[in-house]
Enzyme design. Structure first.
Site, short mmCIF file in Angstrom:
data_model
loop_
_atom_site.label_atom_id
_atom_site.label_comp_id
_atom_site.label_asym_id
_atom_site.label_seq_id
_atom_site.Cartn_x
_atom_site.Cartn_y
_atom_site.Cartn_z
N GLN A 1 0.26 -10.66 2.27
CA GLN A 1 1.21 -9.74 1.65
C GLN A 1 1.59 -8.57 2.57
O GLN A 1 2.20 -7.61 2.13
CB GLN A 1 0.63 -9.20 0.34
N ASP B 1 -10.55 -7.15 -12.01
CA ASP B 1 -11.79 -7.94 -12.04
C ASP B 1 -12.65 -7.61 -13.25
O ASP B 1 -13.17 -8.51 -13.92
CB ASP B 1 -12.59 -7.73 -10.74
N HIS C 1 -19.08 -5.10 2.99
CA HIS C 1 -17.76 -4.54 2.70
C HIS C 1 -17.78 -3.04 2.96
O HIS C 1 -18.83 -2.40 2.89
CB HIS C 1 -17.42 -4.83 1.23
N ASP D 1 -12.51 -10.62 -0.85
CA ASP D 1 -11.74 -9.63 -0.11
C ASP D 1 -11.54 -10.07 1.33
O ASP D 1 -12.33 -10.86 1.88
CB ASP D 1 -12.45 -8.28 -0.13
N ASN E 1 4.20 -7.72 -1.40
CA ASN E 1 2.97 -6.99 -1.71
C ASN E 1 2.86 -6.79 -3.22
O ASN E 1 3.44 -5.87 -3.80
CB ASN E 1 2.95 -5.63 -1.00
N ASP F 1 -11.45 -7.84 3.94
CA ASP F 1 -12.14 -6.95 4.88
C ASP F 1 -13.65 -7.01 4.69
O ASP F 1 -14.32 -5.99 4.54
CB ASP F 1 -11.63 -5.52 4.73
#
Length: 689
Positions: free
Chosen positions: A247, A415, A439, A303, A276, A305
């Site tokens: 995105q 979530d 993370h 995720d 996005n 990252d």
């Protein structure tokens, strides 16, 4: 080559069973010494005091909590060269070592509570004469009990022992773990491997497969994550598709790390480019594609990252396969910058406040390098949760098919709302020990006051409207009012305006959510630029120096944390103080300069202007008091909160009635239509919508 997760089938007079691998001994892939405490433990166990022995006295509880946080580590280190392979570890002569760790202890209570497994078998392979294997278990209160032991017989370095232990799960109804320690013989030892297996029904013999769904705007980090998934040979049979919802402006396919990732995953990799739409839009796309494809047992939200422990995905799939009912299996989050530190062991949504938090008898930011699993009593009680963050979360496809996809809320609360929705439909969530990623920690982010504050507030209210068991959301509206006044007293006008806008948008109803998914972020960023507290400066010298006509009263320091009485007085006076005229010079010069850690509302409320640094340490902003804007915002704040209190029951019913529609695959297909190839859409989409 046979599937390593199963072995031969045995048949009893009543039921056919198969031996299935539940968990194996693993060691760090990269031999990073920072994560060694998560895999092996050289320290002794020094169990903390039972909270029931401490009692209910607040001072005693505070002292005990402080003691629990104290490190018990003596600094013993394992040399990286002692790691022989992914599964094998060398011990020096007479060296004792415990595998009672996050990744290698067996979380018996979770298997006991949620799966069809009733007994497990532990097999440990050790080389080295005189080496001893000792098996332990713990109870829910953390007390360890010796279960069994074995010694490698023979002479010489090549003496070998393969020891099996049959271990029942019956005594783990409230909590507890199994683990094993090894003490090397006089000539050292090599622990070649260990496996936890179980006899399971034959219809559970085959492992499921997973679609890994990664939403990204970070091409390099996501490409590196894809590389980690592709490099894990043992993981490949479990992967159906790895989907990347790209995105961002810079594409993952242009990353220098992408070719290697593509080579590792091959035709299992699929990159989907779309606008996005935030995390919820990215994950919902992965969920939709997984449901429509229908070839994977699970969809895992992950995720971009993060650094992944691939074995955790295998363990999550295995646990899901053997669960009594379709179960969401979440992973834990460790700190990427302090890699032995666990963010939270299990999260709940506190129903009266309707706010997510670590379970009430647990701790957050827990450092296993300072205090090991065997010394931490609270870690032995099973942590039952309401949801798991989508940094790593495995969702059975049948759950998505029944309860719907993500809420269309861009980011935040998607979530946790999904976990609550699934729970109400009878599908539990388990935050499963041994499945984890590393993370960036939430503490390094500024999402409570920046542009994300809009989504935090709006989506929290929406989730409460959908799931709060209280007629008017419990404390939700009152707490919202308190926080709004706190932001006003803190000179955080952009945050207060965004939170107000969030409440106005909630009142527009649920059917507006899909339509603004692709546009709201740009609107928010354009809107907040007019406020000085939202204008970030990477160079402090771009702002005026600190000057004030009068020094601080009695020389009070900004780093002092007020006591309870002083805090209550400040809370009562701060809103009134904002009505006074701005002090001389404060319009042109900041009166103070506050670090992020010292920028509490009780400090900010004392100033008419201040330079404040952001949590990530990259920039500063100028906060300036504006009595006119304050009065206007305070008036609107009181009005809209009265309206929410009055209209909550009707608004809640409106959102609950629309939930099935706005989370349906058909609604999401319409939202994704601008980025969907018509050839990929189901033939009956137009009729269904």
């Amino acid at each position: 080559m046979s599937d390593p997760s199963t072995t031969t089938t045995s048949t009893t007079t009543s039921t056919a069973t198969v031996t299935r691998l539940l968990q194996r001994q693993i060691l760090p892939i990269d031999r990073d010494t920072d994560v060694f405490p998560l895999y092996v433990d050289l320290e002794e166990a020094k169990l903390d005091t039972d909270r029931h022995a401490v009692g209910g006295d607040k001072a005693a509880k505070d002292l005990n909590n402080a003691a629990i946080r104290q490190s018990t580590s003596t600094g013993k280190k394992l040399h990286p060269d002692q790691i022989r392979s992914r599964t094998a570890l060398q011990l020096r002569p007479s060296q004792p070592l415990s595998f009672g760790t996050y990744f290698n202890a067996f979380p018996a209570s979770y298997w006991r509570r949620h799966t069809v497994v009733t007994d497990v078998d532990l097999t440990v392979d050790v080389v080295g004469a005189g080496s001893v294997v000792i098996v332990y278990k713990s109870m829910a209160r953390g007390h360890a009990q010796r279960v069994d032991s074995a010694v490698v017989e023979g002479e010489g370095d090549d003496a070998r022992g393969s020891f099996s232990f049959s271990l029942p799960l019956k005594p783990f109804v409230d909590g507890g773990w199994y683990w094993y320690d090894v003490v090397a013989g006089d000539h050292g030892a090599v622990v070649e491997g260990a496996e936890w297996t179980a006899q399971v029904p034959a219809d559970r013999a085959e492992h499921g497969t997973v679609d890994v769904c990664i939403t990204t705007m970070l091409p390099d980090m996501s490409a590196q994550l894809l590389g980690q998934l592709g490099d894990a040979e043992e993981l490949q049979p479990y992967l159906d598709t790895v989907m990347v919802m790209d995105q961002g402006k810079d594409k993952v396919t242009d990353s220098a790390f992408f070719p290697a990732a593509q080579a590792g995953l091959g035709d299992k990799l699929r990159v989907i480019v779309q606008g996005n739409l935030g995390g919820s839009g990215g994950y919902a796309r992965g969920q939709l594609e997984s449901v429509r494809k229908g070839t994977a047992t699970y969809a895992m939200m992950m995720d971009d990252d993060v650094v992944c422990e691939p074995e955790g995905i295998i363990r999550a799939v295995t646990f899901g396969d053997l669960a009594k009912r379709p179960t969401i299996v979440g992973g834990h989050m460790f700190n990427l910058y302090s890699r032995s530190e666990l963010h939270s062991f299990g999260e709940i949504v506190q129903p009266w406040r309707f706010w997510w938090q670590t379970r009430l008898d647990g701790y957050s930011q827990w450092d296993f390098g300072a205090r090991n699993l065997r010394s931490s009593r609270w870690l032995h009680k099973r942590a039952d949760v309401d949801f798991n963050g989508w940094f790593m979360c495995l969702i059975p496809r049948v759950v998505l098919e029944e309860v719907g996809l993500s809420l269309p809320v861009f980011i935040k609360w998607d979530d946790s709302e999904f976990g609550l929705r699934a729970k109400e439909a009878g599908y539990p969530t388990v935050s499963f020990p041994g499945a984890a990623v590393w993370h960036v920690p939430w503490t390094d982010k500024n999402d409570g006051v920046d542009w994300q504050s809009y989504f935090h507030h709006r989506n929290r209210i929406i989730a409460a409207l959908l799931h709060s068991p209280y007629e008017r959301g419990g404390r939700m509206v009152r707490e919202s009012l308190n926080h709004q006044i706190k932001h006003l007293a803190s000179l955080q006008y952009s945050t207060a305006e965004l939170r107000h806008l969030a409440m106005e948008d909630v009142l527009r109803g649920p059917h507006a959510l899909h339509g603004e998914l692709a546009t709201k972020l740009a609107e928010i960023n354009a809107f907040r630029k007019q406020f000085s507290d939202a204008q970030l400066h990477t160079d402090r010298d771009e702002l005026p120096p600190v000057r004030r006509k009068k020094p601080p009263k009695k020389g009070k320091s900004d780093i002092e944390i007020p006591g309870r009485k002083a805090t209550l007085i400040a809370a009562g006076l701060a809103p009134l103080r904002q009505l006074r005229p701005v002090r001389e010079m404060a319009e042109d010069y900041p009166e103070a300069e506050l670090t992020a850690m010292d920028a509490g509302w009780f400090n900010l409320a004392r100033y008419d202007s201040a330079v404040v640094s952001m949590n990530d340490g990259s920039s500063v902003a100028l906060y300036k008091r504006d009595p006119v804007l304050y009065r206007d915002l305070l008036k609107r704040t009181l009005e809209i909160h009265r309206r929410f209190h009055r209209e909550w029951p009707a608004l809640a019913q409106q959102y609950r009635d629309a939930l099935g529609e706005i989370t349906s695959p058909e609604a999401w297909e319409k939202t994704f239509a601008p980025w969907t190839d018509p050839a990929d859409r189901p033939a009956d989409t137009s009729e269904a919508t």
